[in-house]
Scaffold this motif. Structure first.
Motif: not given
Length: 88
Positions: A10-30
């Motif tokens: 899940g940690l790795l999938a979240g990182g990959i999802a963030k790379i595939l869907l760039p932009g600012r997230d309201p909650g940040g990295l956590v």
């Protein structure tokens, strides 16, 4: 796979999802990391129940990774729809 493997996936999938869907997230990295972990569980559950594709017992199964990343992407998009751009 055990629970620790799903969390790592899940940690790795979240990182990959963030790379595939760039932009600012309201909650940040956590929050993005937690969404990735939840997405891996949701993706695995959906894959096994609706696609009749059981989750493999191997960590390096391509279908398991695909379902985890897809689940993380879906949850990240839903999160951005509900909580993104709230400062307009």
């Amino acid at each position: 796979m055990g629970i620790v493997s799903w969390i790592i996936l899940g940690l790795l999938a979240g990182g990959i999802a963030k790379i595939l869907l760039p932009g600012r997230d309201p909650g940040g990295l956590v929050v993005t990391t937690l969404i990735g972990i939840a997405g891996s569980f949701v993706g695995g559950w959906l894959s096994s129940h609706f696609l009749h594709r059981p989750v493999a017992k191997h960590f390096f199964d391509l279908a398991t990774w695909g379902s985890a990343i897809a689940g993380a992407l879906v949850l990240l998009i839903i999160y951005r729809i509900f909580f993104g751009n709230s400062r307009r």
